[in-house]
Design a protein around this motif. Structure first.
Motif, PDB file in Angstrom:
ATOM      1  N   THR A  61       4.473 -10.190   4.141  1.00  0.00           N
ATOM      2  CA  THR A  61       4.630  -8.978   3.335  1.00  0.00           C
ATOM      3  C   THR A  61       3.341  -8.610   2.602  1.00  0.00           C
ATOM      4  O   THR A  61       3.255  -7.533   2.013  1.00  0.00           O
ATOM      5  N   GLN A  62       2.361  -9.506   2.605  1.00  0.00           N
ATOM      6  CA  GLN A  62       1.149  -9.288   1.841  1.00  0.00           C
ATOM      7  C   GLN A  62       0.297  -8.180   2.458  1.00  0.00           C
ATOM      8  O   GLN A  62       0.186  -8.062   3.670  1.00  0.00           O
ATOM      9  N   GLY A  63      -0.301  -7.392   1.587  1.00  0.00           N
ATOM     10  CA  GLY A  63      -1.216  -6.362   2.047  1.00  0.00           C
ATOM     11  C   GLY A  63      -0.567  -5.054   2.426  1.00  0.00           C
ATOM     12  O   GLY A  63      -1.249  -4.135   2.881  1.00  0.00           O
ATOM     13  N   TYR A  64       0.749  -4.929   2.236  1.00  0.00           N
ATOM     14  CA  TYR A  64       1.448  -3.700   2.583  1.00  0.00           C
ATOM     15  C   TYR A  64       1.929  -2.983   1.325  1.00  0.00           C
ATOM     16  O   TYR A  64       2.125  -3.599   0.270  1.00  0.00           O
ATOM     17  N   SER A  65       2.153  -1.703   1.438  1.00  0.00           N
ATOM     18  CA  SER A  65       2.600  -0.916   0.290  1.00  0.00           C
ATOM     19  C   SER A  65       4.093  -1.091   0.051  1.00  0.00           C
ATOM     20  O   SER A  65       4.845  -1.450   0.953  1.00  0.00           O
ATOM     21  N   TRP A  66       4.496  -0.838  -1.188  1.00  0.00           N
ATOM     22  CA  TRP A  66       5.895  -0.921  -1.565  1.00  0.00           C
ATOM     23  C   TRP A  66       6.421   0.486  -1.838  1.00  0.00           C
ATOM     24  O   TRP A  66       5.784   1.271  -2.534  1.00  0.00           O
TER      25      TRP A  66
END
Length: 277
Positions: free
Chosen positions: A133-138
């Motif tokens: 999940t790291q490096g992606y937008s929420w």
């Protein structure tokens, strides 16, 4: 010793193994090391390290496979080889280490304004989320400030969603806490989710409660309530149909303490975010 296991649930077991595996930095602690075992995937040449005192728990997890194909086996490993065996290859381990260093100081990008999350919250929560999940937008999926207080609306907003979600709550005492779920919230007759699911609280200092391995009561939901964690006298986190009343008790799934100041609380604000990858 051959063990049958479904390849389709590798991520679920990987989370368990990594949580209970010895840390890479074990210098100065050789006297207290437990004998280690490897979980080897036969055809992919992938390995996961497990200490001896956790093998019984893992055997229980592996004893009732979904797929009868024997893809995994437990073998012993000498201390000198355990670190190398944690990954499929040295190259993979190097790349993974480099990747973690790159994202360590990067805060998640929120595509919408949050009433509850600031940089301090984002930094602490993101550090405990799965590497995938790291490096992606929420993206904001549901907010009581925007959509009103309704569990039905929360479920409806997640219809068709196929990504992890982050539930953040602020109670009437201004305490912030919540849960990361490997699966979007939905109405289901049975519990769902994987060992990546965890509870967290900033009450007052940040604390994350990861899967204990005792049961798999990660998330369950119906039109009357949403429950996260269980197996004991109460849920790790429970919310009613109006998303106004909630409770948080210690539960075997996460071996957590109450997330809020009091076990029963009233919701001031609530948000659910999805990690877009």
């Amino acid at each position: 010793m051959g063990v049958a296991y479904s390849v389709g649930e590798v991520d679920h077991l990987y989370t368990f193994f990594v949580q209970w595996s010895p840390k890479i930095d074990t210098k100065g602690n050789k006297k207290h090391r437990q004998p280690r075992y490897l979980i080897r995937e036969k055809h992919q040449n992938r390995y996961l390290v497990v200490e001896k005192n956790k093998v019984a728990v893992i055997n229980r997890l592996l004893s009732n496979p979904v797929n009868p194909t024997k893809n995994w086996e437990i073998i012993t490993v000498k201390d000198s080889k355990w670190r190398r065996s944690l990954c499929s290859s040295r190259d993979y381990e190097t790349k993974e280490t480099e990747y973690q260093e790159e994202v360590k100081d990067a805060l998640p990008v929120l595509k919408n304004h949050s009433q509850l999350l600031d940089d301090r919250h984002l930094e602490r929560i993101a550090a405990h989320m799965p590497a995938k999940t790291q490096g992606y937008s929420w993206q904001l999926v549901y907010s009581t400030a925007v959509h009103g207080s309704s569990l039905k609306t929360l479920y409806r907003n997640m219809a068709g969603l196929d990504s992890p979600v982050l539930l953040v709550i602020k109670d009437m005492h201004k305490k912030v806490f919540g849960a990361f779920s490997s699966d979007p919230f939905k109405v289901s007759k049975y519990c769902y989710g994987t060992g990546e699911t965890f509870l967290f609280t900033f009450n007052p200092d940040f604390q994350a409660y990861r899967w204990s391995g005792e049961n798999s009561y990660f998330v369950s939901g119906n039109l009357e309530s949403l429950q996260i964690g269980g197996g004991g006298g109460g849920f790790g986190l429970w919310l009613d149909a109006d998303l106004y009343r909630g409770s948080s008790f210690s539960c075997p799934t996460f071996q957590n303490k109450s997330l809020s100041t009091q076990e029963d609380f009233s919701v001031l604000d609530l948000e659910v975010w999805t990690v877009q990858n």
